[in-house]
Design a protein around this motif. Structure first.
Motif, PDB file in Angstrom:
ATOM      1  N   ASN A  43    -135.565  50.231  19.935  1.00  0.00           N
ATOM      2  CA  ASN A  43    -135.520  50.581  21.350  1.00  0.00           C
ATOM      3  C   ASN A  43    -136.558  51.623  21.753  1.00  0.00           C
ATOM      4  O   ASN A  43    -136.473  52.188  22.849  1.00  0.00           O
ATOM      5  CB  ASN A  43    -134.103  51.043  21.716  1.00  0.00           C
ATOM      6  CG  ASN A  43    -133.149  49.875  21.758  1.00  0.00           C
ATOM      7  OD1 ASN A  43    -133.185  49.092  22.696  1.00  0.00           O
ATOM      8  ND2 ASN A  43    -132.324  49.728  20.729  1.00  0.00           N
ATOM      9  N   ILE A  53    -126.396  53.372  28.549  1.00  0.00           N
ATOM     10  CA  ILE A  53    -125.858  53.055  27.218  1.00  0.00           C
ATOM     11  C   ILE A  53    -126.304  51.672  26.732  1.00  0.00           C
ATOM     12  O   ILE A  53    -125.736  51.135  25.790  1.00  0.00           O
ATOM     13  CB  ILE A  53    -124.310  53.140  27.207  1.00  0.00           C
ATOM     14  CG1 ILE A  53    -123.698  52.194  28.235  1.00  0.00           C
ATOM     15  CG2 ILE A  53    -123.842  54.564  27.421  1.00  0.00           C
ATOM     16  CD1 ILE A  53    -122.187  52.051  28.131  1.00  0.00           C
ATOM     17  N   THR A  54    -127.338  51.118  27.379  1.00  0.00           N
ATOM     18  CA  THR A  54    -127.823  49.789  26.986  1.00  0.00           C
ATOM     19  C   THR A  54    -129.348  49.811  26.900  1.00  0.00           C
ATOM     20  O   THR A  54    -129.996  50.730  27.419  1.00  0.00           O
ATOM     21  CB  THR A  54    -127.403  48.703  28.000  1.00  0.00           C
ATOM     22  OG1 THR A  54    -128.126  48.914  29.224  1.00  0.00           O
ATOM     23  CG2 THR A  54    -125.901  48.725  28.272  1.00  0.00           C
ATOM     24  N   PHE A  58    -131.427  54.335  28.373  1.00  0.00           N
ATOM     25  CA  PHE A  58    -130.539  55.192  27.588  1.00  0.00           C
ATOM     26  C   PHE A  58    -130.682  56.640  28.003  1.00  0.00           C
ATOM     27  O   PHE A  58    -131.785  57.090  28.325  1.00  0.00           O
ATOM     28  CB  PHE A  58    -130.913  55.149  26.098  1.00  0.00           C
ATOM     29  CG  PHE A  58    -130.581  53.872  25.394  1.00  0.00           C
ATOM     30  CD1 PHE A  58    -129.264  53.529  25.127  1.00  0.00           C
ATOM     31  CD2 PHE A  58    -131.597  53.023  24.966  1.00  0.00           C
ATOM     32  CE1 PHE A  58    -128.957  52.357  24.444  1.00  0.00           C
ATOM     33  CE2 PHE A  58    -131.296  51.860  24.290  1.00  0.00           C
ATOM     34  CZ  PHE A  58    -129.974  51.513  24.024  1.00  0.00           C
ATOM     35  N   GLY A  62    -126.173  58.104  24.850  1.00  0.00           N
ATOM     36  CA  GLY A  62    -126.062  56.645  24.977  1.00  0.00           C
ATOM     37  C   GLY A  62    -126.825  55.933  23.878  1.00  0.00           C
ATOM     38  O   GLY A  62    -126.343  54.945  23.302  1.00  0.00           O
ATOM     39  N   LYS A  65    -124.836  56.559  20.568  1.00  0.00           N
ATOM     40  CA  LYS A  65    -123.598  55.760  20.597  1.00  0.00           C
ATOM     41  C   LYS A  65    -123.921  54.280  20.385  1.00  0.00           C
ATOM     42  O   LYS A  65    -123.271  53.602  19.591  1.00  0.00           O
ATOM     43  CB  LYS A  65    -122.867  55.968  21.917  1.00  0.00           C
ATOM     44  CG  LYS A  65    -121.600  55.131  22.056  1.00  0.00           C
ATOM     45  CD  LYS A  65    -120.894  55.418  23.363  1.00  0.00           C
ATOM     46  CE  LYS A  65    -119.693  54.520  23.585  1.00  0.00           C
ATOM     47  NZ  LYS A  65    -118.699  54.547  22.540  1.00  0.00           N
ATOM     48  N   TYR A  66    -124.907  53.780  21.085  1.00  0.00           N
ATOM     49  CA  TYR A  66    -125.298  52.371  20.985  1.00  0.00           C
ATOM     50  C   TYR A  66    -125.773  52.048  19.567  1.00  0.00           C
ATOM     51  O   TYR A  66    -125.337  51.060  18.966  1.00  0.00           O
ATOM     52  CB  TYR A  66    -126.403  52.071  22.004  1.00  0.00           C
ATOM     53  CG  TYR A  66    -126.902  50.649  21.960  1.00  0.00           C
ATOM     54  CD1 TYR A  66    -126.234  49.642  22.643  1.00  0.00           C
ATOM     55  CD2 TYR A  66    -128.053  50.319  21.252  1.00  0.00           C
ATOM     56  CE1 TYR A  66    -126.697  48.326  22.616  1.00  0.00           C
ATOM     57  CE2 TYR A  66    -128.519  49.016  21.210  1.00  0.00           C
ATOM     58  CZ  TYR A  66    -127.840  48.030  21.890  1.00  0.00           C
ATOM     59  OH  TYR A  66    -128.298  46.724  21.850  1.00  0.00           O
ATOM     60  N   SER A  67    -126.646  52.878  19.019  1.00  0.00           N
ATOM     61  CA  SER A  67    -127.230  52.630  17.697  1.00  0.00           C
ATOM     62  C   SER A  67    -126.174  52.643  16.600  1.00  0.00           C
ATOM     63  O   SER A  67    -126.137  51.749  15.749  1.00  0.00           O
ATOM     64  CB  SER A  67    -128.321  53.669  17.398  1.00  0.00           C
ATOM     65  OG  SER A  67    -129.340  53.582  18.370  1.00  0.00           O
ATOM     66  N   GLY A  69    -122.960  52.287  17.082  1.00  0.00           N
ATOM     67  CA  GLY A  69    -122.030  51.200  17.387  1.00  0.00           C
ATOM     68  C   GLY A  69    -122.507  49.886  16.801  1.00  0.00           C
ATOM     69  O   GLY A  69    -121.724  49.123  16.216  1.00  0.00           O
ATOM     70  N   LYS A  70    -123.803  49.600  16.924  1.00  0.00           N
ATOM     71  CA  LYS A  70    -124.376  48.374  16.353  1.00  0.00           C
ATOM     72  C   LYS A  70    -124.303  48.396  14.831  1.00  0.00           C
ATOM     73  O   LYS A  70    -124.299  47.353  14.182  1.00  0.00           O
ATOM     74  CB  LYS A  70    -125.825  48.180  16.810  1.00  0.00           C
ATOM     75  CG  LYS A  70    -125.964  47.818  18.267  1.00  0.00           C
ATOM     76  CD  LYS A  70    -125.386  46.445  18.528  1.00  0.00           C
ATOM     77  CE  LYS A  70    -125.611  46.016  19.960  1.00  0.00           C
ATOM     78  NZ  LYS A  70    -125.018  44.712  20.246  1.00  0.00           N
ATOM     79  N   ARG A  77    -118.739  59.147  23.836  1.00  0.00           N
ATOM     80  CA  ARG A  77    -119.817  58.934  24.808  1.00  0.00           C
ATOM     81  C   ARG A  77    -120.787  60.109  24.946  1.00  0.00           C
ATOM     82  O   ARG A  77    -121.959  59.910  25.176  1.00  0.00           O
ATOM     83  CB  ARG A  77    -119.183  58.609  26.172  1.00  0.00           C
ATOM     84  CG  ARG A  77    -120.165  58.490  27.305  1.00  0.00           C
ATOM     85  CD  ARG A  77    -121.132  57.323  27.069  1.00  0.00           C
ATOM     86  NE  ARG A  77    -122.183  57.329  28.043  1.00  0.00           N
ATOM     87  CZ  ARG A  77    -123.376  57.901  27.859  1.00  0.00           C
ATOM     88  NH1 ARG A  77    -123.661  58.531  26.735  1.00  0.00           N
ATOM     89  NH2 ARG A  77    -124.292  57.857  28.790  1.00  0.00           N
TER      90      ARG A  77
END
Length: 150
Positions: A43, A53-54, A58, A62, A65-67, A69-70, A77
């Motif tokens: 990203n 957060i997508t 970011f 975010g 959290k996203y990284s 989470g994947k 958050r």
């Protein structure tokens, strides 16, 4: 007296945890740290978006959290919630550890980045989007308040 009891408990808990950690635990941690960094690097250049957060945008927490989470590791958050509720503090960050920053040493963390090794971290910068920068960066270094291992 209470401080000594708490210190003894923390030391005992740390030793006990390390005694029962298996090589598999370390492999699993290395996997999700590597995966989270890989996702964050994929990203690079994504623009900053407050509350984002997508991959369309970011903010700092975010991105983290996203990284993670994947990589299969759910995180709260905000940078402050990550700092106060997840992982354990470490004195020297290792690859995959979270680095926290605050406007002053006494204030709540308002920024988080992922340590990627060699004195570098990946983060969402409000001015440049997702970037890799040095931990010795003159803006961030004085705001550093600690690292946590997830």
């Amino acid at each position: 007296m209470i401080k000594k009891i708490i210190a003894a408990f923390v030391i005992t808990a740390t030793i006990t945890t390390s005694l029962f950690a298996t090589p598999g635990d370390k492999v699993e941690a290395a996997y999700y740290h590597t995966k989270a960094i890989s996702v964050a690097k994929a990203n690079l250049g994504v623009p900053y978006r407050w509350g984002g957060i997508t991959p369309t945008g970011f903010d700092c927490s975010g991105l983290v959290k996203y990284s993670f989470g994947k990589a299969g590791v759910p995180l709260p958050r905000t940078a402050a919630d990550m700092f106060y509720t997840k992982g354990y503090r470490v004195s020297s960050p290792q690859v995959g550890d979270l680095m926290f920053f605050a406007p002053t040493k006494a204030s709540r963390p308002t920024h988080v980045a992922i340590y990627i090794g060699s004195g570098k971290m990946i983060m969402a910068s409000s001015s440049k989007g997702v970037i890799i920068t040095y931990t010795s960066n003159t803006y961030w270094k004085p705001k550093y308040i600690g690292a946590k291992r997830i």
